[in-house]
Scaffold this motif. Structure first.
Motif, PDB file in Angstrom:
ATOM      1  N   GLU A 120     -17.395   3.410  -3.863  1.00 26.68           N
ATOM      2  CA  GLU A 120     -16.670   3.510  -5.430  1.00 26.68           C
ATOM      3  C   GLU A 120     -17.240   4.804  -6.226  1.00 26.68           C
ATOM      4  N   GLU A 121     -18.607   4.873  -5.949  1.00 26.56           N
ATOM      5  CA  GLU A 121     -19.279   6.045  -6.682  1.00 26.56           C
ATOM      6  C   GLU A 121     -18.836   7.201  -5.890  1.00 26.56           C
TER       7      GLU A 121
ATOM      8  N   ALA B 259      -5.877  -0.152  -0.738  1.00 30.65           N
ATOM      9  CA  ALA B 259      -5.153  -0.876   0.400  1.00 30.65           C
ATOM     10  C   ALA B 259      -5.959  -0.730   1.339  1.00 30.65           C
ATOM     11  N   ASN B 260      -5.317  -1.803   2.345  1.00 30.08           N
ATOM     12  CA  ASN B 260      -6.466  -1.873   3.595  1.00 30.08           C
ATOM     13  C   ASN B 260      -5.749  -1.155   4.753  1.00 30.08           C
ATOM     14  N   THR B 261      -4.877  -0.372   4.331  1.00 32.54           N
ATOM     15  CA  THR B 261      -3.930   0.230   5.651  1.00 32.54           C
ATOM     16  C   THR B 261      -4.653   1.553   5.661  1.00 32.54           C
ATOM     17  N   GLY B 262      -4.921   1.954   6.957  1.00 36.63           N
ATOM     18  CA  GLY B 262      -5.464   3.320   6.978  1.00 36.63           C
ATOM     19  C   GLY B 262      -6.912   3.321   6.575  1.00 36.63           C
ATOM     20  N   ARG B 263      -7.366   4.710   6.918  1.00 37.91           N
ATOM     21  CA  ARG B 263      -8.997   4.751   6.603  1.00 37.91           C
ATOM     22  C   ARG B 263      -9.333   5.805   5.660  1.00 37.91           C
ATOM     23  N   GLY B 264     -10.313   5.613   4.950  1.00 40.00           N
ATOM     24  CA  GLY B 264     -10.497   6.689   3.669  1.00 40.00           C
ATOM     25  C   GLY B 264      -9.672   6.546   2.487  1.00 40.00           C
ATOM     26  N   VAL B 265      -9.524   8.047   2.089  1.00 40.80           N
ATOM     27  CA  VAL B 265      -8.990   8.110   0.768  1.00 40.80           C
ATOM     28  C   VAL B 265      -7.732   8.967   1.123  1.00 40.80           C
TER      29      VAL B 265
ATOM     30  N   GLY C  32       0.911  -1.115   0.070  1.00 40.21           N
ATOM     31  CA  GLY C  32      -0.188  -0.062  -0.181  1.00 40.21           C
ATOM     32  C   GLY C  32       0.958   1.204   0.072  1.00 40.21           C
ATOM     33  N   VAL C  33       0.419   2.256  -0.567  1.00 45.45           N
ATOM     34  CA  VAL C  33       1.096   3.593  -0.693  1.00 45.45           C
ATOM     35  C   VAL C  33       1.550   4.129   0.599  1.00 45.45           C
ATOM     36  N   LEU C  34       0.532   4.270   1.489  1.00 47.28           N
ATOM     37  CA  LEU C  34       0.750   4.866   2.868  1.00 47.28           C
ATOM     38  C   LEU C  34       1.455   3.859   3.678  1.00 47.28           C
ATOM     39  N   ALA C  35       1.039   2.707   3.694  1.00 49.99           N
ATOM     40  CA  ALA C  35       1.994   1.826   4.657  1.00 49.99           C
ATOM     41  C   ALA C  35       3.431   1.891   4.363  1.00 49.99           C
ATOM     42  N   GLU C  36       3.691   1.858   3.053  1.00 50.01           N
ATOM     43  CA  GLU C  36       5.157   1.553   2.767  1.00 50.01           C
ATOM     44  C   GLU C  36       5.866   3.002   2.742  1.00 50.01           C
ATOM     45  N   GLU C  37       5.022   4.113   2.515  1.00 49.01           N
ATOM     46  CA  GLU C  37       5.680   5.412   2.673  1.00 49.01           C
ATOM     47  C   GLU C  37       5.872   5.625   4.030  1.00 49.01           C
TER      48      GLU C  37
ATOM     49  N   ILE D 153      -7.295   4.282  -2.205  1.00 47.06           N
ATOM     50  CA  ILE D 153      -8.639   4.178  -1.376  1.00 47.06           C
ATOM     51  C   ILE D 153      -8.304   3.212  -0.437  1.00 47.06           C
ATOM     52  N   ALA D 154      -8.936   3.500   0.633  1.00 46.83           N
ATOM     53  CA  ALA D 154      -8.806   2.354   1.777  1.00 46.83           C
ATOM     54  C   ALA D 154     -10.243   2.302   2.334  1.00 46.83           C
TER      55      ALA D 154
END
Lengths: 196, 488
Positions: free
Chosen positions: B465-466, B372-378, A136-141, B449-450
């Motif tokens: 997604e919309e 990704a499933n890391t973090g929340r939102g966009v 993931g972009v955020l995780a890796e960053e 997007i998470a």
């Protein structure tokens, strides 16, 4: 004529069996090399003695996409690159805890830190660091930023950092963060929100 | 003697079997990196777009993915539930229709009616596959599109019939073959001795007459049309070198004799003394400058063997971002903004290939999509590179090309973030060390997007997604006036 065909077939069979034996030997050699490489990854830092030193860690959090500054005391080796390596191993230890806010792959470790020309650090990680890192972009960053920022916070002369995986350059950490480049500590500071 | 022959035959048979086994063993162990064979594909020509769908050999017959087949045509909401697979397809401005199949069974439901497949339904990694043979029927019942299918070449014409071209040989001072199409075409053209070869990858063309035509002409002797592997080809035969020219805005291709090569310089005649020295050389016709246009290039990350992040065991990043990219494209089109996708099927592209394709397309804006499933939102990213005061007209360094556009990229990121804020969606704006963002010579952002909540599967829901797609499109539309249009 029949004998000639027989001889040709026999020769072919011998060659094929020889090649098969060679292939088998190659497989065994690859397996041995992989086992050796895995053993070498688990390098043990020399025991440190002496007074404890204040250490600053920039700990990543996936929840808010930020680095949190954390102060602690630790006994560190005197040699500069070993010292940097111990600090980074401590950082990764936090990420390997079950309750971490920024999980990384099990078995991730720092194999070595090489300091070059006084201001450049080459951080050599093991295979598990990249292979098992969440994609993931955020995780890796966040992982890259926390390593670079932590190194710079504890060794202010380190201005540039490059991350290797198992001694080799890799295109990305886990599909996103660019590992081909040198990271400037001054530049990476803006990559994440710094939560004091 | 006969005993020797019988014995020899037995030895021969034994030795041949041993050789085959040994060779197979060597191949099995020695071939480490076998090159994968070129995947076959189904090409679908629809009024909206032309796209290809990978065809996979499963259970001894060709299969295609339902989502890959329908998604470019409308909105698809697919939900695997254990062994059951439910899919809802909504055409633009139409009513939704549903399909339901069960893994390993050949009976299911299609648009409310029972339906029997010629092979068992396959559910693999959360993706549903149907036999290729029923694709025309599924398109008709689910997408309500009239179709014409050419099974040998795997070309499927959905919605509109194929475009038929005509061949007309005109004999004026020299012979010329006029190939006329109902709409403009852009085939790749190759020439070799006595041949001009056209390859149509995106055009739904077939000949109005016979596939093979012969002309009683000393220069152009015939033309042969063929279809294979999702592409159409036309080969024009001649007795001398031929060349092709476009006319009528790309609707007509004229094949004629290639001009004779200029005589060698050494043999060129000396200028005649009588030749007027002040005869003006005719200037080449002025090139009409191309019109600047505003094109957004959307890059769904990963693809093919590079699946990206595994959001869940059955949800891959590459699939989520492709679906999102198509939604963003539709939302932009609704706002009058042209957008194209860097990949519109499940194909692998390297980071360098992506950067080259983007820079060659000269878009006004590049948007990379990740999940990704890391973090929340966009998460909205711009490049980590520092801004540089470089002229955007100059040659830019490959590794830091984005430096010249950082300010514009930041404005786009801010505009998209404002739209996310307005829709009360959780978001973060950051800079990231992300390729190919750094290599792009245009304003560029990356969006990851998470899941917005703890339910990870919601990342692929149509409503989420919309919302994201609308925010991105609205953000781009709001900033459009500040971004320079680019000449193609």
């Amino acid at each position: 004529m029949t004998r000639r065909i027989l001889l040709v077939f026999a020769a072919l069979v011998i060659i094929a069996i020889g090649l098969a034996f060679y292939a088998l030997q190659l497989r065994r050699k690859v397996a041995r090399d992989e086992q050796l490489a895995a053993q070498q990854q688990i390098a043990i830092a020399p025991p440190a003695n002496g007074p404890s030193t204040p250490v600053t860690l920039y700990v990543a959090s996936d929840n808010n996409g930020a680095l949190t500054k954390t102060e602690m005391n630790a006994v560190l080796p005197a040699e500069r690159s070993e010292r940097d390596r111990s600090i980074l191993r401590g950082l990764l230890e936090l990420y390997l805890q079950p309750q971490t806010s920024h999980p990384i792959g099990a078995g991730a470790d720092i194999r070595d830190v090489y300091v070059m020309g006084d201001d450049t650090a080459i951080v050599d990680t093991n295979s598990a660091f990249a292979d098992a890192h969440p994609s993931g972009v955020l995780a890796e960053e966040l992982t890259v930023a926390s390593i670079v920022t932590t190194l710079n916070a504890n060794d202010a002369r380190i201005a540039k950092v490059k991350i290797l995986v198992n001694g080799q350059e890799r295109e990305t950490l886990a599909g996103h963060a660019d590992l081909r480049r040198f990271y400037l500590a001054s530049n990476v500071g803006q990559a994440t929100k710094d939560v004091p | 003697m006969s005993l020797f022959r019988r014995t020899s035959r037995r030895y021969l048979v034994v030795l041949a079997v041993a050789a085959v086994i040994a060779t197979a063993f060597v191949q099995r162990h020695l071939v480490v990196h076998a090159q994968p064979s070129e995947p076959s594909q189904l090409t679908v020509y629809s009024p909206q777009t032309t796209y290809s769908v990978p065809v996979l050999e499963k259970n001894g017959q060709p299969y295609v993915g339902l989502v890959e087949l329908l998604e470019p045509l409308g909105t698809v909401d697919a939900r695997p539930d254990g062994k059951k697979y439910k899919l809802r397809y909504t055409p633009p401005g139409g009513k939704p229709r549903e399909a339901q199949f069960t893994e390993g069974k050949d009976k299911g439901k299609l648009a409310g009616n029972g339906y029997k497949l010629p092979g068992n339904f396959i559910l693999q990694s959360g993706r549903g596959y149907i036999p290729l043979a029923v694709v025309p029927d599924v398109m008709l019942r689910l997408a309500t599109l009239e179709v014409e299918y050419h099974p040998a070449s795997r070309r499927l014409f959905a919605g509109n019939p194929p475009e038929r071209f005509t061949l007309e040989l005109r004999k004026d001072t020299t012979s010329r073959l006029f190939i006329s199409f109902p709409a403009a075409v852009n085939p790749s053209i190759s020439t070799e001795a006595g041949h001009v070869h056209f390859t149509f990858r995106r055009e739904p063309v077939i000949p109005a007459g016979a596939d093979s035509v012969k002309f009683s002409d000393p220069l152009i002797t015939g033309a042969t049309f063929s279809e294979q592997a999702g592409v159409a080809e036309l080969d024009v035969l001649g007795t001398a070198p031929l060349m092709a020219n476009f006319a009528d805005g790309g609707k007509t291709i004229i094949v004629a004799a290639a001009p004779a090569p200029p005589p060698p310089v050494a043999q060129a005649p000396e200028p005649s003394a009588q030749a007027p020295s002040n005869v003006p050389v005719p200037a080449p016709p002025p090139q009409k400058p191309s019109t600047p246009r505003f094109l957004v290039l959307i890059d769904p990350a990963h693809g093919g063997t590079d699946v990206g992040a595994a959001i869940t065991p059955s949800l891959a990043e590459k699939d989520i971002v492709l679906a999102l990219a198509r939604r963003v494209q539709r939302e932009l089109a609704n706002r009058g903004i042209a957008a194209s996708l860097l990949r519109n099927s499940d194909v692998a592209l390297s980071l360098d290939q992506r950067a080259v394709a983007v820079n060659a397309a000269r878009p006004a804006l590049y948007v990379a999509l990740h999940a990704a499933n890391t973090g929340r939102g966009v998460h909205v990213f711009t490049s980590l590179l520092p801004a540089a005061n470089l002229s955007r007209q100059d040659f830019l360094p490959w590794d830091t090309a984005q430096s010249a556009f950082i300010d514009l990229s930041g404005s786009v990121a801010g505009s998209v973030a404002a739209e996310l804020e307005a829709r009360k969606m959780p978001y973060t704006t950051l800079v990231a060390p992300l390729r190919p963002l750094n290599n792009v010579a245009a304003p560029a952002i990356a969006i990851e997007i998470a899941p917005a909540t703890d339910k990870v599967e919601e990342i692929a829901s149509a409503s989420y997604e919309e919302q994201v797609a609308q925010s991105i499109a609205a953000g781009i539309a709001a900033i459009r006036g500040k971004l320079p249009e680019v000449r193609p």
